[in-house]
Enzyme design. Structure first.
Site, PDB file in Angstrom:
ATOM      1  N   GLU A  71       0.680 -11.193  -2.186  1.00 40.92           N
ATOM      2  CA  GLU A  71       0.327 -11.108  -0.767  1.00 40.92           C
ATOM      3  C   GLU A  71      -0.931 -11.940  -0.500  1.00 40.92           C
ATOM      4  OE1 GLU A  71      -1.282  -7.370   0.689  1.00 40.92           O
ATOM      5  OE2 GLU A  71       0.068  -7.517   2.407  1.00 40.92           O
ATOM      6  N   LYS A 127     -12.204   7.572   6.618  1.00 40.29           N
ATOM      7  CA  LYS A 127     -12.999   6.548   5.919  1.00 40.29           C
ATOM      8  C   LYS A 127     -12.453   5.211   6.396  1.00 40.29           C
ATOM      9  CE  LYS A 127     -13.830   3.790   3.148  1.00 40.29           C
ATOM     10  NZ  LYS A 127     -14.286   2.451   3.572  1.00 40.29           N
ATOM     11  N   GLU A 161       0.551   3.436   2.675  1.00 38.14           N
ATOM     12  CA  GLU A 161       1.105   2.273   3.392  1.00 38.14           C
ATOM     13  C   GLU A 161       0.430   1.054   2.787  1.00 38.14           C
ATOM     14  OE1 GLU A 161       3.445   2.489   5.510  1.00 38.14           O
ATOM     15  OE2 GLU A 161       3.401   4.597   6.073  1.00 38.14           O
ATOM     16  N   CYS A 190       0.295  -6.456   7.114  1.00 41.53           N
ATOM     17  CA  CYS A 190       1.077  -6.045   5.940  1.00 41.53           C
ATOM     18  C   CYS A 190       2.523  -6.497   6.083  1.00 41.53           C
ATOM     19  CB  CYS A 190       0.990  -4.538   5.769  1.00 41.53           C
ATOM     20  SG  CYS A 190       1.438  -3.642   7.264  1.00 41.53           S
TER      21      CYS A 190
END
Ligand code: NDP
Length: 496
Positions: A386, A176, A251, A285
């Site tokens: 973030e 996906k 992750e 990330c």
């Protein structure tokens, strides 16, 4: 591929139109459509998973010897390399990264397949020390259907990191990809097919994660989910997985500290900090988004860093010299802008950037310049959340004890960087930092043979590394009786 066409998607070994809504993927540098496709529907999720399950049971893939599976993975690596330029250009359009970066991502995907092919054919199962009249062994079995859910920031590299070890382990995979960057996953499926992967073993479901990714995760035939994306989504997946008693690897996000000690080589530190936060326009990330600089060095270091950041070439991703392309979407740029405004409202000052560039290509795409905020404390929201954009928050520190407390004071713990000429000092600090990866005198460097993952809200489990295949396999213990006599407990006479 022409723009008028609606791209087929790959479901259970068949290329056909998705059953969901038609939508366009757009080039973030211009906002223009790159391709049209129909999203997958929930029926397509069902068909993909059932098809993968049947392929797992009946294609013979799981029963092939490891070196036979490896042959196909080597071929996939080879085909990715043959088409590297075409793939890199498509990825540039799909997510707007500069061509230099997309070439590196494609090369890394090829390397990942090659690595897991080698890992697959050299993976050893063990005979364990026996404690009785038996031979005991520890072996590994494929799991079945694995779901790979990936974000938009590093297509093909992210998919390869999941698909290669999962296939190496004998499984079937349903990908996906992020709704807005599905093109490379579809190309990967074509390549896998051409390389001889049995039909149905790999499907790709473009479309909304909240619908398709959710259904995929909940599907009873899906035996493992490997997810890369935001922490909130990761936690949602972990809840579903808990109910199914299904292993997951997650992750997730980061807010990584980069630390410049007072004995750092400043040329190296400036280059590394710049690369750490501003490459990929900060949409990484592992972006080194919190900078801590030893107070005596703070002003001179920041002056050099700011001057260098102001020289970064932001612009057309097709231009080989471009260092920063656009952000992924208008909505994401607005989110980055809100964070900068919040930082200013929290009392921060702009040292650089903070305003959309204007004129020419900048008026079409979702560009945002390198931005540096200072005057903030680590506890403030822009230092804790973030941003996923080219925004660096810089703070001075007075002593190492306070530094370590602040660096570790984050929900995230994905990565960290240290710049110092003193290897003993850097070693000691590196051991005290809580992070899945610590870079010393370098940053954002990767090897597929080194495990990667985060602590705390940055994730669960590890990808990469030779043993990465085992994440996609169940461990089994086998005992072989070697007794001359029946088991004594039953008290039977023998030899009658
Ligand atoms: P999201 O979590 O929004 O999306 C990631 C993937 O999950 C997409 O394919 C998305 O689909 C899908 N998804 C969304 N909702 C669900 C759901 N309910 N169930 C299952 N799947 C779902 O993250 P972003 O795409 O915004 O990616 C950015 C994030 O990824 C950042 O936080 C970044 O730190 C993290 N990341 C982590 C990395 C790591 O290795 N640690 C590497 C790269 C990124 P859709 O696109 O349709 O929403």
């Amino acid at each position: 591929m022409t723009l008028e066409q609606t791209l087929p998607i790959c479901i259970a070994g068949t290329w056909r139109l998705g059953g969901g809504e038609r939508y366009a993927t757009c080039y973030p540098a211009t906002g223009e459509p790159v391709a049209w496709l129909n999203a997958a529907s929930l029926d397509d999720v069902e068909a993909a998973v059932q098809g993968a399950h049947q392929a797992f049971l009946h294609s013979g893939w799981a029963q092939r010897k490891p070196h036979e599976r490896a042959t196909v993975l080597y071929r996939i690596a080879g085909l990715i390399r043959e088409r590297a330029e075409e793939l890199a250009q498509l990825q540039r359009q799909d997510n707007g990264k500069p061509i230099g970066e997309t070439r590196a991502l494609v090369a890394s995907a090829a390397g990942t397949f090659q690595f897991f092919a080698a890992a697959c054919e050299t993976l050893e199962e063990t005979i364990t020390p026996s404690r009785g009249d038996f031979v005991s062994m520890s072996v590994y079995e494929p799991m079945g259907v694995v779901a790979a859910i990936t974000p938009w920031n590093s297509p093909i590299a992210s998919e390869a990191q999941k698909v290669a070890p999962a296939l190496a382990g004998g499984n079937a995979v349903v990908i996906k990809p992020a709704e807005i960057t599905p093109l490379l996953a579809l190309q990967l499926a074509r390549i896998c097919e051409e390389a001889g992967l049995p039909k149905g073993l790999l499907s790709v479901l473009p479309g909304k994660g909240s619908v398709l990714g959710d259904a995929l995760t909940r599907h009873p035939l899906v035996k493992r989910v490997s997810f890369t994306g935001g922490t909130r989504t990761g936690k949602h997946i972990a809840h579903i997985a808990a109910d199914k008693m299904m292993p997951v690897s997650l992750e997730l996000g980061g807010k990584s500290p980069t630390i410049v000690l007072d004995d750092a080589d400043l040329d190296h530190a400036v280059a590394g900090v710049l690369y750490g936060i501003f490459s990929s326009s900060g949409e990484a990330c592992i972006a080194g988004s919190r900078l801590f600089v030893a107070r005596p060095l703070y002003e001179p270091f920041m002056a050099r860093l700011t001057a260098a950041a102001a020289q970064l070439r932001v612009g057309d991703p097709a231009d080989e010299r471009t260092q920063m392309g656009p952000l992924i979407s208008a909505a994401h740029r607005e989110s980055v802008e809100r964070y900068v405004a919040l930082g200013l409202a929290e009392g921060g000052r702009l040292r650089l950037g903070g305003e959309r560039p204007a004129g020419g290509v900048f008026d079409q795409g979702y560009f945002y310049p390198p931005t540096i905020l200072e005057g903030l404390g680590n506890h403030q929201q822009v230092c804790q959340e973030e941003i996923f954009g080219p925004v660096l928050v810089a703070m001075p520190f007075d002593n190492e004890e306070a530094l370590i407390t602040q660096a570790n004071d984050s929900l995230y713990a994905l990565a960290a960087g240290i710049w110092s000429r003193d290897y003993k000092r850097a070693w000691a600090l590196g051991r005290k930092l809580q992070a899945g990866t610590v870079w010393i005198n370098t940053y954002k460097q990767f090897s597929i043979s080194t495990p990667f993952g985060g602590w705390r809200d940055s994730g669960l489990g590890r990808e990469k590394g030779r043993l990465g295949i085992l994440q996609y396999m169940e461990q089994k213990s086998l005992y072989w009786g070697m007794n001359d006599q029946p088991l004594a407990w039953a008290g039977l006479e023998t030899g009658q």
